[in-house]
Design a protein around this motif. Structure first.
Motif, PDB file in Angstrom:
ATOM      1  N   GLN A 191      14.942  16.272  -6.028  1.00  0.00           N
ATOM      2  CA  GLN A 191      16.378  16.188  -6.328  1.00  0.00           C
ATOM      3  C   GLN A 191      16.739  17.047  -7.544  1.00  0.00           C
ATOM      4  OE1 GLN A 191      16.883  11.979  -6.764  1.00  0.00           O
ATOM      5  NE2 GLN A 191      17.285  11.634  -4.574  1.00  0.00           N
ATOM      6  N   GLU A 192      15.926  16.998  -8.579  1.00  0.00           N
ATOM      7  CA  GLU A 192      16.191  17.827  -9.765  1.00  0.00           C
ATOM      8  C   GLU A 192      16.114  19.305  -9.409  1.00  0.00           C
ATOM      9  OE1 GLU A 192      14.306  14.708 -13.053  1.00  0.00           O
ATOM     10  OE2 GLU A 192      13.405  16.682 -12.718  1.00  0.00           O
ATOM     11  N   HIS A 193      15.112  19.670  -8.580  1.00  0.00           N
ATOM     12  CA  HIS A 193      14.978  21.064  -8.159  1.00  0.00           C
ATOM     13  C   HIS A 193      16.214  21.514  -7.376  1.00  0.00           C
ATOM     14  CE1 HIS A 193      12.854  24.759  -7.034  1.00  0.00           C
ATOM     15  NE2 HIS A 193      13.261  24.552  -5.793  1.00  0.00           N
ATOM     16  N   ALA A 194      16.741  20.640  -6.519  1.00  0.00           N
ATOM     17  CA  ALA A 194      17.930  20.973  -5.734  1.00  0.00           C
ATOM     18  C   ALA A 194      19.147  21.153  -6.631  1.00  0.00           C
ATOM     19  CB  ALA A 194      18.185  19.878  -4.689  1.00  0.00           C
ATOM     20  N   GLU A 195      19.278  20.299  -7.670  1.00  0.00           N
ATOM     21  CA  GLU A 195      20.415  20.422  -8.588  1.00  0.00           C
ATOM     22  C   GLU A 195      20.371  21.723  -9.352  1.00  0.00           C
ATOM     23  OE1 GLU A 195      20.316  17.020 -11.038  1.00  0.00           O
ATOM     24  OE2 GLU A 195      20.927  15.611  -9.467  1.00  0.00           O
ATOM     25  N   VAL A 196      19.173  22.167  -9.744  1.00  0.00           N
ATOM     26  CA  VAL A 196      19.034  23.381 -10.545  1.00  0.00           C
ATOM     27  C   VAL A 196      19.193  24.631  -9.698  1.00  0.00           C
ATOM     28  CG1 VAL A 196      17.474  24.716 -12.006  1.00  0.00           C
ATOM     29  CG2 VAL A 196      17.618  22.243 -12.277  1.00  0.00           C
ATOM     30  N   THR A 197      18.578  24.641  -8.479  1.00  0.00           N
ATOM     31  CA  THR A 197      18.513  25.880  -7.680  1.00  0.00           C
ATOM     32  C   THR A 197      19.468  25.880  -6.496  1.00  0.00           C
ATOM     33  OG1 THR A 197      16.758  24.972  -6.283  1.00  0.00           O
ATOM     34  CG2 THR A 197      16.074  26.115  -8.288  1.00  0.00           C
ATOM     35  N   SER A 198      20.057  24.716  -6.161  1.00  0.00           N
ATOM     36  CA  SER A 198      20.936  24.573  -4.982  1.00  0.00           C
ATOM     37  C   SER A 198      20.160  24.729  -3.675  1.00  0.00           C
ATOM     38  CB  SER A 198      22.091  25.597  -5.023  1.00  0.00           C
ATOM     39  OG  SER A 198      22.878  25.396  -6.171  1.00  0.00           O
ATOM     40  N   HIS A 199      18.802  24.607  -3.744  1.00  0.00           N
ATOM     41  CA  HIS A 199      17.997  24.653  -2.511  1.00  0.00           C
ATOM     42  C   HIS A 199      18.029  23.272  -1.856  1.00  0.00           C
ATOM     43  CE1 HIS A 199      15.466  28.129  -4.453  1.00  0.00           C
ATOM     44  NE2 HIS A 199      16.701  28.483  -4.142  1.00  0.00           N
ATOM     45  N   THR A 200      18.151  23.252  -0.535  1.00  0.00           N
ATOM     46  CA  THR A 200      18.247  21.961   0.181  1.00  0.00           C
ATOM     47  C   THR A 200      17.217  21.811   1.301  1.00  0.00           C
ATOM     48  OG1 THR A 200      19.923  22.906   1.646  1.00  0.00           O
ATOM     49  CG2 THR A 200      20.725  21.777  -0.324  1.00  0.00           C
TER      50      THR A 200
END
Length: 418
Positions: free
Chosen positions: A22-31
């Motif tokens: 979830q943190e990675h998605a918030e930072v990079t917008s990867h889903t």
């Protein structure tokens, strides 16, 4: 085999938990995430206990600290990944109270402040570094040297946790063994070198501040000169305006005197029975000065008082720009006349050397000065070397007239103006 990590389908990063995804998605917008059987590396530094999750991260740690030994604990931390949304913190606390553990070991390892070289810590604090930053620098630089710790601070000064005290597992603290790469003498030399560098830096900063102060002094000096120039310009304008006003006043005074003379002239013509002069009749082209001479000379000769007054008027008009010199000349002439009138028998008061420097400066060089003394009775003798007034030619009436004319010239501010 169930997945032990989550892999980002956009960049390939391996993540341990759903929270990290979830943190990675918030930072990079990867889903795009999927389960992976490839475990996330867990390389723990043998010296300081810092965990590294990749070979690249362990390589950077080695470059910064010089630590080269790492323990691979990847297998110990591997467990099937849970895809459930993390529970609230209150539930986590309850699970922990029941003996649950993320690592599955059933117990929490105690975290403590790492041990560092107290001498180096004291040196860093003396240099102005906060204690937490100094401990962090010494810990991650392996307590190697003061220079290594300073270099680490310089390289990591923008880290958000730079002023947070580092914490390591208690077991790692026991395993720490500082390995100074320099001898005590070399460490002392390095400390001296760092102090010298700090001193030079301080001196350079002081020189820079002095240069800035000098620039400020120069700027202020220029502003003062400009203000002085403006003030002098204003003063010159004021003097010019004052002189112009004085000239205008003088012109008006001349006009009033001219009108008075015209009225007197008309009155004399009326008394003599002559017709009034036609103002529209053309005036003769003869200069006014010549007309005055032709009209006044036949009437009567100028008296001695008038000749004295004319000498004083000529002296003042010739030197009208130097009021002090004119006043000095008038006072000196008055002193000569007064001394002779008071002590007529004293020859020293009746004899003046023309070549005397003081006499020349006060009277001799001024037009009308010597002529005034000649009207008082002084004569040039011995080839023009002296002015001399013989005792038998001392005329008290003439001297009193001279004193009266001089007093009038000194006290009347408009004398010689017209």
């Amino acid at each position: 085999m169930s997945g032990v990590s989550l892999q980002c389908g956009d960049c390939g990063t391996l993540l341990k938990t759903v929270e990290e995804a979830q943190e990675h998605a918030e930072v990079t917008s990867h889903t795009n995430f999927s389960e992976s059987t490839q475990a996330v590396l867990n390389l723990v530094c043998t010296f300081c206990g810092k965990p590294c999750r990749s070979k690249t991260e362990s390589g950077l740690h080695t470059k910064r600290t010089g630590h080269t030994e790492f323990t691979d604990k990847t297998a110990e931390a591997v467990k099937p990944i849970s895809l459930e949304v993390p529970k609230p913190k209150a539930h986590d606390d309850e699970n922990m109270a029941e003996g649950g553990d993320d690592s599955g070991t059933g117990q929490h390892e105690e975290m403590v402040v790492p041990e560092v070289d107290q001498n180096l810590l004291s040196e860093l604090e003396t240099m102005g570094f906060p204690k937490a930053r100094a401990i962090r620098a010494l810990h991650f630089s392996g307590n190697a040297s003061l220079e290594a710790a300073v270099n680490w601070v310089v390289e990591h000064e923008s880290d958000p946790d730079i002023d947070e005290t580092p914490m390591v597992p208690a077991s790692a603290k026991k395993a720490e063994a500082p390995k100074p790469s320099l001898t005590p003498e070399e460490i002392k030399m390095k400390q001296q070198e760092l102090k010298e560098r700090a001193r030079k830096k301080k001196e350079e900063e002081e020189r820079q501040r002095e240069r800035e102060r000098e620039k400020e002094r120069i700027r202020i000096g220029k502003e003062l000169l400009e203000a002085k120039r403006i003030e002098e310009d204003n003063e010159r304008k004021r003097i010019i305006a004052l002189r112009k006003a004085e000239k205008e006043e003088e012109q008006r005074a001349r006009e009033r005197i001219r009108q008075k003379l015209e009225e007197d002239k008309a009155e004399r013509r009326r008394k003599l029975g002559l017709p009034a002069e036609d103002p529209a009749s053309p005036k003769p082209s003869t200069p006014v000065v010549e007309e005055k001479k032709s009209s006044f000379l036949p009437v009567r000769p100028a008296t001695k008082a008038e000749r004295m007054r004319e000498c004083l008027r000529t002296l003042k008009q010739t030197h009208k720009d130097d009021e002090a010199k004119v006043k000095t000349a008038f006072n000196t002439l008055l002193t000569y006349a007064k001394n002779v009138a008071t002590n007529p028998s004293e020859e020293k008061f009746r004899k003046i050397r023309l070549s005397n420097a003081a006499f020349q400066d006060r009277i001799g060089k001024l037009q009308g000065g010597i002529e005034f003394l000649e009207h008082c009775g002084f004569e040039k003798i011995e080839g023009g070397e002296f002015l001399y007034l013989p005792r038998e030619k001392v005329d008290m009436a003439v001297l009193n007239t001279a004193g009266t004319e001089l007093n009038n010239a000194i006290k009347n501010p408009f004398f010689g103006v017209l």
